[in-house]
Structures are given as structure tokens and as C-alpha cells.
Design a protein around this motif. Structure first.
Motif, PDB file in Angstrom:
ATOM      1  N   HIS A 252      25.708  57.424  53.736  1.00  0.00           N
ATOM      2  CA  HIS A 252      24.373  56.878  53.461  1.00  0.00           C
ATOM      3  C   HIS A 252      24.368  55.380  52.988  1.00  0.00           C
ATOM      4  O   HIS A 252      23.539  54.620  53.198  1.00  0.00           O
ATOM      5  CB  HIS A 252      23.844  57.539  51.985  1.00  0.00           C
ATOM      6  CG  HIS A 252      23.484  59.010  52.343  1.00  0.00           C
ATOM      7  ND1 HIS A 252      22.754  59.285  52.945  1.00  0.00           N
ATOM      8  CD2 HIS A 252      24.049  60.113  51.551  1.00  0.00           C
ATOM      9  CE1 HIS A 252      22.806  60.752  53.085  1.00  0.00           C
ATOM     10  NE2 HIS A 252      23.544  61.236  52.166  1.00  0.00           N
ATOM     11  N   SER A 253      25.640  54.851  53.015  1.00  0.00           N
ATOM     12  CA  SER A 253      25.751  53.314  53.045  1.00  0.00           C
ATOM     13  C   SER A 253      26.368  52.610  54.177  1.00  0.00           C
ATOM     14  O   SER A 253      26.382  51.375  54.383  1.00  0.00           O
ATOM     15  CB  SER A 253      27.087  53.228  51.725  1.00  0.00           C
ATOM     16  OG  SER A 253      26.491  53.653  50.655  1.00  0.00           O
ATOM     17  N   PHE A 254      26.915  53.398  55.137  1.00  0.00           N
ATOM     18  CA  PHE A 254      27.685  52.828  56.351  1.00  0.00           C
ATOM     19  C   PHE A 254      27.249  53.731  57.662  1.00  0.00           C
ATOM     20  O   PHE A 254      27.376  54.725  57.612  1.00  0.00           O
ATOM     21  CB  PHE A 254      29.247  52.830  56.181  1.00  0.00           C
ATOM     22  CG  PHE A 254      29.509  52.233  55.217  1.00  0.00           C
ATOM     23  CD1 PHE A 254      29.818  50.686  54.899  1.00  0.00           C
ATOM     24  CD2 PHE A 254      29.784  52.955  53.911  1.00  0.00           C
ATOM     25  CE1 PHE A 254      30.014  50.065  53.597  1.00  0.00           C
ATOM     26  CE2 PHE A 254      30.241  52.376  52.719  1.00  0.00           C
ATOM     27  CZ  PHE A 254      30.337  50.959  52.560  1.00  0.00           C
ATOM     28  N   GLU A 258      28.440  51.028  62.492  1.00  0.00           N
ATOM     29  CA  GLU A 258      29.264  49.936  61.980  1.00  0.00           C
ATOM     30  C   GLU A 258      30.625  50.496  61.819  1.00  0.00           C
ATOM     31  O   GLU A 258      31.477  49.804  61.969  1.00  0.00           O
ATOM     32  CB  GLU A 258      28.799  49.795  60.574  1.00  0.00           C
ATOM     33  CG  GLU A 258      27.415  49.084  60.236  1.00  0.00           C
ATOM     34  CD  GLU A 258      27.117  49.025  58.703  1.00  0.00           C
ATOM     35  OE1 GLU A 258      26.610  47.889  58.473  1.00  0.00           O
ATOM     36  OE2 GLU A 258      26.976  50.052  58.216  1.00  0.00           O
ATOM     37  N   VAL A 259      30.710  51.823  61.675  1.00  0.00           N
ATOM     38  CA  VAL A 259      32.270  52.694  61.751  1.00  0.00           C
ATOM     39  C   VAL A 259      32.787  52.226  62.933  1.00  0.00           C
ATOM     40  O   VAL A 259      34.234  51.927  63.092  1.00  0.00           O
ATOM     41  CB  VAL A 259      32.071  53.892  61.270  1.00  0.00           C
ATOM     42  CG1 VAL A 259      33.489  54.480  61.212  1.00  0.00           C
ATOM     43  CG2 VAL A 259      31.477  53.801  59.759  1.00  0.00           C
ATOM     44  N   GLY A 260      32.162  52.345  64.054  1.00  0.00           N
ATOM     45  CA  GLY A 260      32.613  52.179  65.221  1.00  0.00           C
ATOM     46  C   GLY A 260      33.029  50.944  65.781  1.00  0.00           C
ATOM     47  O   GLY A 260      34.131  50.681  66.358  1.00  0.00           O
ATOM     48  N   LYS A 261      32.353  49.852  65.316  1.00  0.00           N
ATOM     49  CA  LYS A 261      32.425  48.486  65.701  1.00  0.00           C
ATOM     50  C   LYS A 261      33.774  47.915  64.595  1.00  0.00           C
ATOM     51  O   LYS A 261      34.556  47.572  65.256  1.00  0.00           O
ATOM     52  CB  LYS A 261      31.295  47.417  64.982  1.00  0.00           C
ATOM     53  CG  LYS A 261      30.173  47.655  66.303  1.00  0.00           C
ATOM     54  CD  LYS A 261      29.116  46.856  65.837  1.00  0.00           C
ATOM     55  CE  LYS A 261      28.164  46.774  66.891  1.00  0.00           C
ATOM     56  NZ  LYS A 261      26.958  45.985  66.757  1.00  0.00           N
ATOM     57  N   ASN A 323      34.607  43.443  58.873  1.00  0.00           N
ATOM     58  CA  ASN A 323      33.315  43.764  58.302  1.00  0.00           C
ATOM     59  C   ASN A 323      32.918  44.702  57.743  1.00  0.00           C
ATOM     60  O   ASN A 323      33.290  45.984  58.221  1.00  0.00           O
ATOM     61  CB  ASN A 323      31.985  43.219  59.468  1.00  0.00           C
ATOM     62  CG  ASN A 323      30.842  43.009  58.962  1.00  0.00           C
ATOM     63  OD1 ASN A 323      30.718  42.516  58.042  1.00  0.00           O
ATOM     64  ND2 ASN A 323      29.832  43.772  59.460  1.00  0.00           N
ATOM     65  N   ARG A 324      32.561  44.674  56.451  1.00  0.00           N
ATOM     66  CA  ARG A 324      32.382  46.088  55.483  1.00  0.00           C
ATOM     67  C   ARG A 324      33.254  46.542  55.043  1.00  0.00           C
ATOM     68  O   ARG A 324      33.107  47.641  54.119  1.00  0.00           O
ATOM     69  CB  ARG A 324      31.195  46.682  56.039  1.00  0.00           C
ATOM     70  CG  ARG A 324      29.789  45.917  56.669  1.00  0.00           C
ATOM     71  CD  ARG A 324      28.640  46.731  56.267  1.00  0.00           C
ATOM     72  NE  ARG A 324      28.284  47.009  54.964  1.00  0.00           N
ATOM     73  CZ  ARG A 324      27.472  47.670  54.412  1.00  0.00           C
ATOM     74  NH1 ARG A 324      26.745  48.535  55.360  1.00  0.00           N
ATOM     75  NH2 ARG A 324      27.338  47.978  53.091  1.00  0.00           N
TER      76      ARG A 324
END
Length: 401
Positions: A252-254, A258-261, A323-324
Motif C-alpha cells: 500500500h506504500s510502494f 516503483e519496485v520494478g524501477k 529511490n525510495r
């Protein structure tokens, strides 16, 4: 969520060395769709390198067995070792006088091995090779003369999986070595419960070609040549594709995108050689460097600080992170120890001590020669001190290249 749909959503085509690569698909090789190389390395979520304090204890025992005079137990971080001292906690070594070979020729070696950390065997081979070469480049040695490959074949692999995956992994290792300008002339393979891949890199060079890591002076800055967070990105991607409890806690936060990048950025970073970095270290007069690996940024910075000839201390105030991934680490209660500087990195960048003015030109030329993905960051300073590291109040820099 199925493994296939997760993988498709989290993997994107990536440009490696000018070649657009599709994600590895087991079905393209007549393997089961659920085949995952990382399943043959069930220890991979944490680094499995032996802690430095345990190694120091074992070395002390070895001295007793050999009848050598025992010295006081070494505090952490370990002090500078004498020339030719055996240190199996270090992944790379420089054999210096009196083990000079002929004239002023010297032998520089680096070695490392580990478990598969991604599911693409070709890219895993490249990462393993780049990782082995990292310690040679940290010494400023640009030309490697010979490489050996170390490979453990998992007893849990079927014959089909073994005969398909291992040649692909070996090709990735050899292609990376070729890019580094070195041939893989042999190696060793064994049968083991887990799949393990690594190697040995050897260079014979003149003393002038080596940048010793102990020349830092007050006023230097600390440069880092790759972002941190590879270990976090790889594990987050693994959790997402498995769709287990850890991912349900974080989903729910990511986003999957985003994870793939983040995973793609980590893989590209790990595949990138530190060879040009080593070249520029000579051009801009670096005063020493160390490769960031299994002991994390702080662990390796402590080793670098402890070996200095001058009374200096290192102060780290910036942390460039994929990132993140710092947010992921924080939400996981920093179980990765990223924010404490102890999170392992895979085929990480070099931490370099260098004059401030030279460092600015160094960073510019790195981007000119290798592109925007070769960014470097000034993460701290060198000041007068007691060969320790000040690691507090770091500013996280989210890196999105």
C-alpha cells in the motif's frame, strides 16, 4: 497474484552496455514457468559473510596454532595491518615488498563469491564478475591480467536446469570480463547444496599503478560512486514476486512500478564496472579508496579510516540511496540496517578520499565518460582525528536515474 504476472509487472526492458535486454523468461529455455534462480540460494536475504570480529578471533587462534607470538586482541575497527599480513576479512589484497616479483612488479588480487541474488542467470554472471573486479579497481589498478571463475552447482537443480542455467551464467561472467579487457582462463566448480558464483582476479603491475588506500589528508572529501540500497531493492522485488506477507505489509506504500524501477536500477548499478573510476582516481590524485560490499558503507569506511597513515577521521553526512529504498528500510524497522550504515551492498561503488577541487572535476568527467547513470556524490569529509568514522545525522539523497 501469480509469479508470472508479478514478474511481468516488475521487470522492464533494460539497456545494458547498449543492448536492450528482455527479462529472463524460463519458458524461453523450456524450463518450468515457476523456475527462480534465487530459490537455490535460500540464504540470500541476509549477507552470509563472516563478521569481522569472528574472523579476528579465528586469526588469533591460527597464530597460537602456528606458535607465533600472540598480540593483543585487535579492537574494532581493526588497525592497519603490516605488509603481507594475512587478512581473510578483506576481499582483495595487495602483495607488496618483499613479495615483489621481478624488479618493481607487484601482484594484486581480488576474490569474492556469493549466492544468486537475481533470477536472470546472464546478469547474475555479470554481477559476480564486476563484484570480483571491484577490489582490484579500488586499488587504482585498471588492467587485470587474468580471471578465474568459481562455481558451485546446486544439488537441488535438475539436470535440465543445470545444463540450461549454468552456461548462461558463465557467458555473463565472461562477457563482463571481456568488457574489462581480461580473459577468463579457468576456475573451479563443485557440487553444493546452494548455487554459488564468484571468482579471482589477478593483476601484475608496477607499484606506480597502485593507489594505496592510506594517504587521506585533512581537507579531503569522501566520494561515493554508486548509490546504496541494492540489497533492499533486491529483497523488496523478491517479496513482491512471491506475494507473501512482507509484500502485503508494504504494497500500500510502494507500487509495483516503483519496485520494478528500483530493481532495474540496482541491477544496472551492480553490472557496471568500476574500471573508469579507477582510471580517474589516478588522473585526479585520489588518496585512497575501498569497495563498498558486504559490511555496508559504515563497515568499509571504518576499515578505510583504520588503515590511514595520518591522524584523520572520516565524517559521513550524506547517503545517496536508490529511490525510495530508504523509506522501505524505515518501514521495515531498519531490519536491513541501511540507516545504520551496515546494510550489505552487492557490487557496490568505491568510497574515495580525494581533494575537494579535484572531486568536482572527477564527478563531471565520470558522467561525460559513462553517462548519467555514473553519477558520484560527495558524502562527507576527512578531518583531523583518531582514525574513526563519524556517522550521524545523515541526509538521505533519493537517486532516480
Amino acid at each position: 497474484m501469480s509469479n508470472n504476472s508479478s514478474a511481468a509487472a516488475s521487470e522492464i526492458e533494460c539497456d545494458f552496455d547498449g543492448v536492450l535486454m528482455r527479462p529472463f523468461d524460463p519458458c524461453d529455455h523450456d524450463l518450468d514457468a515457476n523456475f527462480r534462480l534465487t530459490r537455490f540460494a535460500d540464504l540470500s536475504e541476509r549477507t552470509k559473510k563472516m563478521p569481522k570480529d569472528v574472523l579476528s578471533k579465528l586469526m588469533s587462534i591460527e597464530l597460537k596454532v602456528k606458535g607465533q607470538k600472540e598480540t593483543k586482541p585487535e579492537p574494532e575497527p581493526e588497525p592497519q595491518q603490516p605488509k603481507n599480513a594475512l587478512d581473510i576479512s578483506a576481499r582483495g589484497s595487495v602483495f607488496t615488498k618483499p613479495t615483489t616479483l621481478f624488479g618493481d612488479l607487484q601482484l594484486v588480487q581480488g576474490t569474492d563469491f556469493g549466492y544468486p541474488i537475481i533470477d536472470d542467470p546472464y546478469l547474475m554472471g555479470k554481477i559476480a564478475c564486476a563484484n570480483v573486479l571491484g577490489d582490484v579497481y579500488a586499488k587504482g589498478v585498471v588492467a587485470c591480467d587474468n580471471m578465474l571463475m568459481l562455481l558451485a552447482v546446486s544439488t537441488h537443480m535438475t539436470e535440465k536446469e543445470r545444463d540450461t542455467i549454468l552456461p548462461i551464467m558463465m557467458r555473463g561472467f565472461k562477457d563482463c570480463a571481456m568488457k574489462a579487457g581480461v580473459n577468463v582462463t579457468g576456475g573451479q566448480s563443485v557440487v553444493n547444496r546452494w548455487c554459488i558464483v564468484g571468482g579471482v582476479a589477478t593483476s601484475v603491475c608496477k607499484e606506480i599503478e597502485i593507489i594505496q588506500p592510506n594517504k587521506a589528508v585533512p581537507g579531503d572529501v569522501l566520494l561515493l560512486t554508486k548509490p546504496l540500497g541494492t540489497h533492499v531493492a533486491l529483497n523488496l522485488h523478491k517479496w513482491m514476486t512471491a506475494d507473501g506477507d512482507k509484500w502485503k505489509f508494504l504494497k500500500h506504500s510502494f507500487s509495483e512500478e516503483e519496485v520494478g524501477k528500483a530493481h532495474s536500477m540496482a541491477v544496472k548499478s551492480m553490472c557496471r564496472l568500476n574500471r573508469i573510476t579507477a582510471q580517474l582516481m589516478h588522473k585526479y590524485g585520489a588518496h585512497g579508496a575501498i569497495a563498498i560490499a558486504e559490511h555496508g558503507l559504515l563497515g568499509h569506511a571504518e576499515t578505510l579510516a583504520a588503515c590511514q597513515q595520518n591522524d584523520v577521521a572520516l565524517s559521513i553526512c550524506n547517503m545517496p540511496v536508490i529511490n525510495r529504498m530508504a523509506s522501505v528500510a524505515t518501514q521495515c524497522g531498519d531490519s536491513f540496517q541501511l540507516m545504520r550504515g551496515r546494510c550489505p551492498e552487492h557490487s557496490g561503488g568505491l568510497l574515495i578520499c580525494m581533494d575537494r577541487e579535484a572531486s568536482i572535476e572527477f564527478c563531471k568527467e565520470m558522467i561525460t565518460m559513462e553517462g548519467p547513470s555514473a553519477r558520484s556524490w560527495i558524502i562527507g569529509i576527512v578531518a583531523k582525528g583518531d582514525k574513526t568514522v563519524n556517522f550521524s545525522k545523515q541526509r538521505v539523497i533519493d537517486v532516480n536515474i
